[in-house]
Design an enzyme around this catalytic site. Structure first.
Site, PDB file in Angstrom:
ATOM      1  N   CYS A 415      10.288 -71.963 -18.726  1.00  0.00           N
ATOM      2  CA  CYS A 415      11.710 -71.779 -19.017  1.00  0.00           C
ATOM      3  C   CYS A 415      12.405 -71.381 -17.721  1.00  0.00           C
ATOM      4  CB  CYS A 415      11.896 -70.703 -20.090  1.00  0.00           C
ATOM      5  SG  CYS A 415      13.618 -70.346 -20.476  1.00  0.00           S
ATOM      6  N   GLU A 449       7.929 -77.773 -18.079  1.00  0.00           N
ATOM      7  CA  GLU A 449       7.607 -77.996 -19.484  1.00  0.00           C
ATOM      8  C   GLU A 449       8.779 -78.664 -20.190  1.00  0.00           C
ATOM      9  OE1 GLU A 449       6.350 -75.290 -23.388  1.00  0.00           O
ATOM     10  OE2 GLU A 449       5.993 -74.540 -21.354  1.00  0.00           O
TER      11      GLU A 449
END
Length: 552
Positions: A415, A449
């Protein structure tokens, strides 16, 4: 006794007569039932009379005053200009209006229009989240239903009738207080000493606080523990005997006032249940508008504004609490190890297992500005790299990224966020560059990700484009290998191929994929690089003091 003749214009809606008091006393049971129906109509009739009497002739006014009935039109109906006014029956349980369509439809229920006023204010599909609550009543005692914990009587260990009684008591106290203040204001001066009434009230409060029990009895403690074990966090703790009756009543008044304010905002459509109710946050010297919902605890989530300490990231309900917290908060930078520093820019490595509360607060803060983020509380398997900008007051949060301690897919970012006040200043690209610098030190190929947020995807594509163009500008050989680019830049080959395709630098020819060196794009990038000059928004590998963690 004969009935008095009906005067023209004295009938109530043309359905029944309005008689003198003497006539009512001597009529039979059928006449008394008719008079009850007339009394129900007097409320709407009196309003029509007051609004139409100014335009009526003098003789009609006198007849109307004697009979207390609205003037009639030649057809026997009330004037059309006044018949559409919403007049409520005094015996109605809800504020439902009587319209012209209802009168025209007669007594046939199938022809009567639906009554909407009550249903427009309340959505019956919604339900209070308190277990076992039927959504009836309101903590303020002024509404028929509630849909949140703030207005739930059951959550506050009260019944609906108790809330209504307390509402009446609060109104009486408010009236007495306003009357006393009006009386005192007549003779008020600029530097007036406390009045006798204020002195007596103060003495009364002091006496009430002295009478408070010093502690809870054994039975009370057992009762409180049983209540807590039975209901847990689904009910408010029992508050009796914890403080004085006066202070408890003050707290109850504040709860009711807050619930009333929230109900007004909900009816006005400014907030809706289940939506993001935190509209703004006060963070350092900035007031930031939030973008998405974040799962803060409900007592904080239902507030319109949240106050957050920019150093320890603790969230609070009011500016007063924040000011007191800042006066004694000893944090001036994130916890963990400072692994990078160049000028005013620093990066701290924070372990989610060692500093769990800080990392959880950081995730909750980030969710206000990220749509796809799902990690809030399970922070132990992650490392957080927090970038700050230092001045004489401390290290201010610029942004951060997190990564798994052991990623099987070689994700170097889970993140990533740049705070809104630092966006479009090059800090996002610095965070991305720093994540790939760590991958180079680890001798791995990294990739973020998925899925990426909209802003994150734009930032990564811009970074990959810049890395490839810089590599090609410095490349002096004849053949370019995607594998070599990946090993030197630590960018995943899949990301390299997608970037080359977007730049139209990848071509399939004679069964092979060829990388085209587009000089126009390289020259354009070099011109921008020269125009930008030497700025501090770049990562210097020599300023990194970090070794890869082992088996965390």
């Amino acid at each position: 006794m004969p009935r008095r003749k009906r005067t023209a214009g004295s009938s109530s809606d043309g359905t029944a007569d309005s008689d003198d008091s003497g006539d009512h006393e001597k009529t039979d049971s059928s006449h008394s039932e008719a008079s009850q129906r007339n009394n129900t109509r007097l409320t709407r009739a009196s309003l029509r009379l007051s609004q139409s009497s100014q335009d009526a002739p003098p003789d009609v006014k006198q007849a109307a005053e004697r009979d207390e009935s609205p003037p009639r039109t030649p057809t026997g109906n009330a004037p059309s200009s006044e018949s559409d006014i919403d007049i409520s029956s005094p015996n109605a349980s809800h504020d439902e209006s009587v319209t012209k369509d209802q009168k025209d439809s007669g007594s046939d229920p199938s022809r009567r229009p639906k009554r909407r006023r009550f249903h427009e204010s309340y959505n019956f599909n919604m339900k209070c989240p308190t277990p076992g609550c039927n959504s009836l009543g309101h903590l303020t005692g002024k509404h028929e239903r509630h849909f949140s914990i703030s207005g739930c009587p059951l959550y506050h260990n009260l019944s609906v009738d108790e809330c209504k009684v307390k509402a009446i008591e609060r109104e009486k106290q408010e009236e007495e207080r306003s009357q006393g203040q009006n009386e005192e204001n007549r003779h008020a001066t600029r530097h007036q000493a406390p009045t006798q009434r204020q002195v007596r009230y103060k003495e009364k409060v002091v006496e009430m606080r002295k009478r408070r029990d010093s502690g809870l009895t054994k039975d009370q403690k057992e009762k409180y523990m049983e209540h807590r074990q039975t209901h847990g966090t689904t009910r408010e703790p029992l508050l009796e005997n914890i403080t004085s009756d006066y202070d408890l009543e003050l707290f109850r008044k504040a709860q009711a006032r807050a619930a009333e304010d929230l109900e007004k905002l909900r009816l006005q459509g400014q907030i809706t249940e289940g939506s993001n109710m935190i509209k703004t946050i006060l963070f350092g010297r900035y007031e930031l508008d939030t973008w998405y919902h974040s799962p803060y605890p409900e007592e904080y989530a239902r507030l319109g504004r949240l106050y957050i300490c920019e150093f320890c990231l603790k969230y609070m309900k009011s500016q007063t609490i924040l000011r007191r917290h800042m006066a004694k908060c000893v944090w001036k930078h994130p916890p963990g190890d400072e692994v990078y520093r160049k000028g005013a820019i620093s990066v701290f490595e924070v372990d989610g297992k060692k500093n769990k509360i800080y990392c959880q607060n950081l995730c909750l803060l980030a969710k206000l500005f990220l749509d796809h983020k799902t990690l809030y509380y399970d922070v132990e398997p992650f490392l957080f790299y927090v970038m700050t900008e230092a001045d004489n007051t401390g290290c201010h949060l610029v942004g951060y990224f997190s990564k798994e301690k052991n990623s099987f897919l070689n994700y170097n970012v889970s993140c990533i966020l740049t705070m809104p006040q630092y966006m479009r200043q090059g800090y996002g690209k610095m965070l991305i560059d720093f994540s790939y610098l760590l991958s180079k030190v680890e001798e791995r190929v990294g990739s973020p990700e998925r899925p990426l947020s909209d802003l994150g995807l734009i930032s990564y594509r811009s970074y990959w484009k810049e890395v490839l163009l810089r590599y090609m500008y410095n490349f002096k050989g004849k053949e370019i290998s995607i594998k070599e680019i990946s090993q030197e830049t630590a960018v995943n080959p899949v990301d390299i191929v997608s970037t080359l395709q977007s730049l139209q630098m990848l071509k399939y020819w004679k069964g092979k994929h060829l990388v085209l060196k587009r000089q126009d794009l390289i020259d354009e990038w070099k011109a921008k690089e020269t125009k930008r000059g030497n700025n501090n928004k770049t990562i210097d590998p020599s300023s990194l003091k970090w070794t890869p963690p082992k088996g965390t």
